[in-house]
Design a protein around this motif. Structure first.
Motif, short mmCIF file in Angstrom:
data_model
loop_
_atom_site.label_atom_id
_atom_site.label_comp_id
_atom_site.label_asym_id
_atom_site.label_seq_id
_atom_site.Cartn_x
_atom_site.Cartn_y
_atom_site.Cartn_z
N GLY A 88 -2.82 -79.71 3.43
CA GLY A 88 -4.25 -79.49 3.31
C GLY A 88 -4.75 -78.21 3.96
N ARG A 89 -3.84 -77.35 4.37
CA ARG A 89 -4.23 -76.07 5.00
C ARG A 89 -4.34 -75.02 3.88
NH1 ARG A 89 0.11 -76.24 9.89
NH2 ARG A 89 -0.51 -74.02 10.11
N ASN A 90 -5.38 -75.17 3.08
CA ASN A 90 -5.49 -74.47 1.81
C ASN A 90 -5.62 -72.95 1.96
OD1 ASN A 90 -5.39 -76.98 0.59
ND2 ASN A 90 -7.62 -77.19 0.55
N ALA A 91 -6.42 -72.50 2.91
CA ALA A 91 -6.64 -71.06 3.05
C ALA A 91 -5.35 -70.35 3.44
CB ALA A 91 -7.73 -70.80 4.10
N LEU B 155 -0.66 -72.11 -6.56
CA LEU B 155 -1.98 -71.46 -6.54
C LEU B 155 -3.01 -72.28 -7.31
CD1 LEU B 155 -3.69 -69.04 -5.71
CD2 LEU B 155 -2.89 -67.85 -7.79
N ALA B 156 -2.58 -72.87 -8.41
CA ALA B 156 -3.48 -73.72 -9.20
C ALA B 156 -3.96 -74.90 -8.36
CB ALA B 156 -2.77 -74.21 -10.46
N MET C 52 -10.25 -76.15 -4.10
CA MET C 52 -11.43 -75.37 -3.74
C MET C 52 -12.55 -75.50 -4.78
SD MET C 52 -9.57 -71.93 -2.29
CE MET C 52 -8.54 -71.97 -0.82
N GLY C 53 -12.37 -76.44 -5.70
CA GLY C 53 -13.41 -76.72 -6.68
C GLY C 53 -13.42 -75.82 -7.88
N ARG C 54 -12.34 -75.06 -8.10
CA ARG C 54 -12.29 -74.14 -9.25
C ARG C 54 -11.26 -74.67 -10.27
NH1 ARG C 54 -13.21 -70.47 -4.82
NH2 ARG C 54 -10.98 -70.14 -4.47
N GLY C 55 -11.63 -75.78 -10.89
CA GLY C 55 -10.71 -76.43 -11.80
C GLY C 55 -10.36 -75.60 -13.01
#
Length: 1007
Positions: free
Chosen positions: A836-839, A868-869, A875-878
C-alpha cells in the motif's frame, strides 16, 4: 429392496420357507426316480461310522446349509446369513471379495445399501459362530477387501469328502470302494438346497457337481473291478439318462451289461450315444469308448472280470496301485493376502483345456515378491482338482550356487514320478518330452515349475493338452511362452499396505501393529512391502519380543544399512542375496546399465538420461533397460521411463559404490547433472524469455535432449520430470555441488509460478542461496534473493518479498550492475505496491519502465506496466490503468508468455469491474480462466475464479458467486498461498449480509 433379484426378507421366505430350512428327508427322497436326489439316493451307501463329522463342530453344505454342534443342528437365522455361510464354506480358508458376495446375493440389481447389509450379515454370522463354538475353531476374518472363513478343512463336509476321495485314490480296491461310499454318504441332497434357485445359480455349483460325479464314477469303477457288475447295471441306467454325454458313465454301463451277459444291450448303449452325439455335435464318441465298443464286437476276453478272490489274494484286497504323485512342498506358513492373484489363478483353472489348448500360467515378479509362496498356497488349495497327481520341479533358474537344471534332467525326474523307471526312459530329450506329454494327455495333473530361467528351459516341460495345468514361476517375464503358447502372465508385486502389516503380525507371532501401529506401518514401507523383506523384519521382531518395532524402524531408516538389516546370515537368505542372484544373471552391458540407475537420484530415469550417463546411444541403452524390466529389476511405468523398487534401487546404489571406480562414478554423475541442467534450460526457453546469462547449449549431445516445440509441451515435460528435479536438487545440496545447486534453482524459475507450490519453490531457492554464499558468488546470491522475493510476492507474503528484493538491490548496486539494479528496483516497487505504499512504488516502477524500454525488454516492461496500472487504479485513475493494462497485454502476447497473458487479463478484468464494466470484466476473466485451465496453472486459475466470483457478486448472483469463491479458496490453500484469506474473507462477508465490496487486486508482478 430388490426382492425379486436377491435378499429382500419377504422374497427369501417365499423362496426358502421359514428361517428353519426343510429337513433333508423333505427335499432328498431316496425312493423316487424322478429327481437327481433320487438317483443319488440309489448310489449313496450311508456309513455313519465313517462319515460322521469331527467332535464339537461341523459345517455342512452338501444339502441344506447346517452347523452341527456336538451332532445337533444349530439355528442359523435367516436365509441371507445362510447364503453368506454357504458361499464362505465353498471357499473355506480363501478370501471371498465383498463384490463377489454382493453379486451372489443380488445379481445385477443390488440395493444401494448392499455393503452395509453384507457387513450386518457378517456381524451376525460371527456372533453365531462365536456362540456355537467358544473355542473359536471357526471364525470369519476380514482380508484384502473380502471375508474368509478360517476353519480346519476336516470340519467342512465338502472338504472331508475330498479328503476321503484323495485317500481312496491310493488305497487297495475294497478299501477304495468303502472310502468312496463314505465320501458320497456326506451328500444329504443337492448342494445348498435351501437357498433360492437364482442365488444357487449365481454361486455356481458346477465344481461341486463335478466332485460328486467323479466320486460316483470312481466308486462304480471300484465295484466293477470287484465284480459287482450285476447290481451296477441297474444303478447306472438312471445316471446315464441324467448325464447322457458323460462317456465314462456310458462306458461303465456298457461294461456292466457286457459282463452280465447282456452283450447286445451293451452295444445298443454305445449306438444310442453315438446317434445323440452325431445329431447334437456332429462328432463321434471319444477314442476310448470306441475302443471299448470294438473290443466288445470282438468279444475281447480281457473285458471279462477277473476272479475277485484270485485278484484279492490271501488278504482279501487287490494289490496296491502305483501311488499318485504328490510332490508339492509344504504350503507356506502364515500366507496372507493375494486375493486378486488367487482369483486370477482360479480363473486360469476354470479355463483349462478350452479350445484344446493346455492351461499355462506364469507367475513373474522381482526376487522376494513371494511368487513361490503364492504358487504353493494356491496349489495346495486346489490339489483336489488334480486327482492324477501334483508334480513339482525346482528349475534352479536363479540358484545362487547351482546352475539351472536342463530340461532333460527335469523330464527324467517327472517321468520317474509318473511311474516310468529310469531304464524305461528314452535317452533323447525330445523323445522324453513326447513320452511325458503322452502320459499327461488323459490325466488331470498339476505341474508346478518353480524358478525358471527362460522360455527354452520351460518349453519341453509343457503338457500337450487335455486337463492338466502347468504353472511356472520366474523372475523373468517369459514373453516367449505368451507368444507361442498363449500363457497367462500374472505379475506378483508388492503387497498392499494393510496386507503387509498383517503379514508382519502373523510372521512375528504377535499383533505388533496394535501396540505400535505407526511404527509397523513405517516398517512395512521401509521394506518396500516386499514379502521376503517383511518376513525377515518380522523374524527380527519375533526373536526380540521385548524390542520395540520403532527401534528396528530407526535402524532400517538409514539407507546405507537397510539391506544389511534385511539379511539373515545363518539362514542363507536375505534381500541382498536374492537380488544379487538376479544381477549376476545379467549380461555385462545390462549389469553396467543397472549400476548407472543406482547413481540416478530420482524415482524414474528417462532412457535419454541413462544414455547420457553411459555415454552411449539411446537404442543400446533402451534395449538394456527393457532387458532389466523383463528380469523385474526395473519397471517401465510409461514408455522410455524406468524406475525400480526402493530396495532394488538401494541394491543398485550399493553395486555402483562397490563395483565402479571413483572416477567412473564421478564421470557418470557429471553427465547426469549436465543432462538435467541442459534439458531444463531448453524447456524453460519455450515457456518465457530468459533473463540471465545461463546457457547449457552444447553440454550434452542435442539428440539426447527432449524435443517439445511449444510452451504447453514444455510445461508437461516439467510436470513429468518434477520428482526427479526435486530429488536432483536434494542430491546436489547434500553432495556439495554448489554451482549446480543454484543454477538448477534459477533454471526452474520460469516454471515455478505455473506449477509449484510455496514449499518446493522456497526450498529450491534457499538451497541455492546457501550454495551461492558458500561459493562467495554475489551475483548468484542476488539471483537467489530475487527468486525468493518473487515467491514471497506471488504467495502474498509482501513483507518477506520486500526484504529479499532490498537485499538483492543492494548486491546489484555493489556489483555495479545497472540491469540487476533495475530489476531489483522494479521488484521493490511491486512489493511496496502490495504493502500500500503507492507513491514510493510508483517512483520505482516508472524508473524501471524507462530503463527496460531503453533495453527493448518487452517482458520486463510489461510486468512494470501491470504494476503501474495498479498504482493508477489505487489513485483513482481507472481509465489510465486500463490503458497501461492493455499495452502490457499486447507486450505479453508478443513475447508469447501465456502465463503472463492470463495474469494481465485478470488484472484488466479487475479494473474494468471496478469501473462498472461488468460484461467486459467477465469476458476477460473467462479468457484468463481458459488459459489457466489449458496450462493447469493453479494460482492463475484461483485468481480468475476469485474475479468471476466478484462479477457474480456485482450482479447479485450469490450462489454462483459462492461457488467461484469457494473454488478459488480451495486452489489457493492447495498451493499454500496467503491469498486464500482473501477468498475466505469474501465468503464470510457473503454469509453475513452480501455487502457491496470492492475486490482486492489480483496480484502484482515481479520481474
Amino acid at each position: 429392496m430388490h426382492g425379486g433379484q436377491g435378499y429382500g426378507r419377504d422374497h427369501l421366505q417365499a423362496e426358502c420357507g421359514a428361517d428353519d430350512p426343510a429337513r433333508p428327508e423333505a427335499v432328498y427322497g431316496a425312493r423316487r426316480l424322478a429327481s437327481r436326489g433320487d438317483i443319488r439316493g440309489l448310489v449313496v451307501v450311508e456309513d455313519r461310522g465313517t462319515t460322521s463329522g469331527p467332535d464339537g463342530l461341523e459345517l455342512r453344505l452338501l444339502g441344506p446349509v447346517e452347523v452341527l454342534v456336538d451332532g445337533r443342528p444349530a439355528a442359523l437365522g435367516g436365509p441371507g446369513v445362510r447364503a453368506l455361510l454357504g458361499l464362505l464354506l465353498l471357499a473355506t480358508n480363501r478370501v471371498v471379495p465383498v463384490d463377489r458376495v454382493i453379486d451372489v446375493l443380488w445379481g445385477d440389481s443390488p440395493p444401494t445399501s448392499a455393503r452395509t447389509i453384507v457387513h450386518n450379515y457378517v456381524h451376525r454370522l460371527r456372533r453365531l459362530l462365536s456362540s456355537f463354538d467358544p473355542g473359536n475353531r471357526a471364525r470369519i476374518d476380514t482380508q484384502g477387501g473380502g471375508y474368509v472363513l478360517v476353519v480346519d478343512s476336516h470340519r467342512v463336509d465338502l472338504h472331508r469328502a475330498r479328503e476321503l476321495m484323495a485317500a481312496a485314490s491310493g488305497a487297495p480296491l475294497a478299501r477304495r470302494a468303502e472310502l468312496l461310499r463314505a465320501a458320497l454318504g456326506l451328500w444329504r441332497g443337492p448342494v445348498l438346497v435351501d437357498l433360492p434357485p437364482q442365488v444357487r445359480a449365481r454361486i455356481g455349483l458346477d465344481v461341486v457337481e463335478e466332485v460328486w460325479l467323479g466320486a460316483v464314477e470312481d466308486r462304480i469303477q471300484a465295484d466293477l473291478d470287484l465284480g459287482e457288475h450285476a447290481s451296477l447295471a441297474t444303478e447306472l441306467r438312471p445316471l446315464v439318462a441324467e448325464h447322457p454325454y458323460r462317456e465314462r458313465l456310458v462306458g461303465q454301463l456298457m461294461l456292466a451289461l457286457h459282463r452280465s451277459g447282456r452283450r447286445a444291450d451293451a452295444l445298443v448303449v454305445y449306438q444310442e450315444l453315438r446317434r445323440r452325439v452325431v445329431e447334437a455335435q456332429g462328432i463321434d464318441p471319444g477314442p476310448e469308448l470306441l475302443d471299448l465298443y470294438q473290443r466288445m464286437l470282438r468279444d475281447d476276453p480281457t473285458l471279462r472280470v477277473a476272479d475277485p478272490d484270485a485278484v484279492r489274494g490271501s488278504d482279501g484286497v487287490l494289490p496296491r496301485p502305483a501311488p499318485v504323485p504328490a510332490q508339492l512342498p509344504l504350503a507356506p506358513g502364515g500366507f496372507t493376502g493375494r486375493a486378486d492373484e488367487l482369483t486370477a489363478l482360479d480363473n486360469l483353472l476354470a479355463d483349462r483345456g478350452r479350445a484344446g489348448a493346455p492351461a499355462l500360467g506364469v507367475l513373474t515378479g522381482t526376487a522376494g515378491a513371494g511368487k513361490t509362496a503364492l504358487a504353493l498356497a494356491w496349489a495346495h488349495a486346489v490339489a483336489h482338482e488334480f486327482p492324477d497327481g501334483r508334480l513339482f520341479a525346482s528349475l534352479r533358474g536363479f540358484d545362487p550356487v547351482n546352475p539351472p537344471r536342463g530340461p532333460g534332467d527335469v523330464l527324467a525326474r517327472l517321468l520317474s514320478a509318473l511311474g516310468v523307471p529310469a531304464a524305461g526312459q528314452p535317452v533323447d530329450v525330445d523323445e522324453r518330452a513326447a513320452l511325458y506329454r503322452s502320459l499327461l494327455a488323459d490325466r488331470r495333473v498339476l505341474v508346478l515349475l518353480d524358478d525358471a530361467s527362460d522360455t527354452e528351459q520351460v518349453r519341453p516341460l509343457l503338457a500337450g493338452g487335455g486337463e492338466s495345468l502347468v504353472l511356472v514361476t520366474s523372475r523373468r517375464r517369459l514373453d516367449g511362452l505368451v507368444v507361442r503358447h498363449a500363457a497367462r502372465v500374472l505379475v506378483v508385486g508388492e503387497l498392499p499396505p494393510d496386507t503387509a502389516v498383517e503379514l508382519v503380525d502373523v510372521a512375528a507371532g504377535a499383533p505388533r501393529s496394535r501396540a505400535e501401529p505407526d511404527a509397523v506401518r513405517e516398517l512395512v514401507e521401509l521394506c518396500g512391502r516386499l514379502p521376503l523383506a517383511l518376513r525377515i523384519a518380522a523374524a527380527r521382531l519375533a526373536s526380540h519380543p521385548g524390542r520395540p518395532a520403532a527401534e528396528l524402524v530407526a535402524e532400517l531408516a538409514d539407507e546405507r544399512r537397510r539391506l544389511t538389516g534385511l539379511d539373515v546370515p545363518d539362514g542363507g537368505v536375505g534381500v541382498r542375496g536374492a537380488f544379487d542372484v538376479s544381477y549376476r544373471n545379467l549380461t555385462a552391458e545390462q549389469a553396467a546399465t543397472f549400476r548407472l540407475l543406482g547413481l540416478h537420484p530420482g524415482p524414474a530415469a528417462t532412457v535419454t538420461a541413462v544414455a547420457a550417463m553411459a555415454g552411449s546411444d539411446v537404442g543400446t541403452v533402451r534395449s538394456n533397460l527393457r532387458a532389466l524390466a523383463a528380469a523385474h529389476l526395473v519397471t517401465e511405468p510409461e514408455p522410455d521411463r524406468f524406475g525400480a523398487h526402493d530396495l532394488l534401487r538401494l541394491h543398485a546404489r550399493d553395486l555402483a559404490r562397490h563395483e565402479l571406480t571413483v572416477g567412473k562414478r564421478a564421470t557418470a554423475l557429471r553427465r547426469m547433472i549436465d543432462y538435467q541442467l541442459a534439458a531444463c534450460d531448453r524447456m524453460r526457453r519455450l515457456i518465457r524469455p530468459v533473463r540471465d546469462d545461463l546457457d547449457f547449449t552444447g553440454c550434452v549431445p542435442a539428440e539426447l535432449l527432449p524435443t517439445p516445440t511449444d510452451p504447453q509441451q514444455a510445461v508437461a515435460w516439467f510436470d513429468t520430470e518434477w520428482p526427479n528435479l526435486l530429488a536432483l536438487s536434494r542430491f546436489l545440496d547434500e553432495g556439495a555441488y554448489l554451482a549446480d545447486v543454484w543454477q538448477l534453482a534459477r533454471l526452474l524459475l520460469n516454471v515455478l509460478p505455473i506449477r509449484s507450490g510455496w514449499e518446493d519453490w522456497t526450498t529450491l531457492f534457499q538451497r541455492g542461496l546457501r550454495a551461492a554464499r558458500q561459493l562467495g558468488d554475489r551475483s548468484a546470491e542476488g539471483m537467489m534473493l530475487v527468486g525468493l522475493g518473487v515467491a514471497h510476492d506471488y504467495f502474498g507474503q509482501s513483507e518477506g518479498a520486500l526484504e529479499h528484493y532490498t537485499r538483492a538491490h543492494d548486491i546489484a548496486v555493489e556489483l555495479d550492475d545497472p540491469r540487476g539494479a533495475a530489476v531489483a528496483a522494479a521488484n521493490l516497487g511491486s512489493a511496496l505496491l502490495s504493502l500500500g505504499r503507492n507513491a514510493e512504488a510508483k517512483e520505482r516502477i516508472t524508473s524501471a519502465i524507462a530503463f527496460f524500454r531503453g533495453l527493448k525488454d518487452l517482458h520486463a516492461e510489461a510486468n512494470q506496466l501491470q504494476n503501474l496500472a495498479l498504482c493508477e487504479q489505487r489513485m483513482g485513475r481507472g481509465a489510465t490503468a486500463v490503458g497501461h493494462l492493455r499495452r502490457s497485454l499486447e507486450l505479453y502476447q508478443q513475447t508469447q508468455d501465456d502465463d503472463a497473458v492470463g495474469r494481465a487479463l485478470a488484472n484488466l478484468a479487475e479494473v474494468l469491474l471496478a469501473l462498472g464494466r461488468v460484461d467486459e470484466a467477465e469476458e476477460h476473466y473467462r479468457r484468463a480462466l481458459r488459459l489457466a485451465l489449458d496450462y493447469r496453472m493453479l494460482v492463475s486459475e484461483a485468481f480468475a475464479r476469485l474475479g468471476l466470483g466478484d462479477v457474480h457478486h456485482a450482479r447479485r448472483e450469490f450462489e454462483q458467486c459462492r461457488t467461484e469463491w469457494d473454488k478459488a479458496r480451495e486452489l489457493f490453500e492447495r498451493c499454500g498461498s496467503a491469498h486464500a484469506k482473501e477468498a475466505r474473507d469474501r465468503l464470510v462477508r457473503l454469509g453475513l449480509d452480501d455487502p457491496d465490496d470492492t475486490p482486492e487486486p489480483a496480484g502484482t508482478c515481479g520481474v
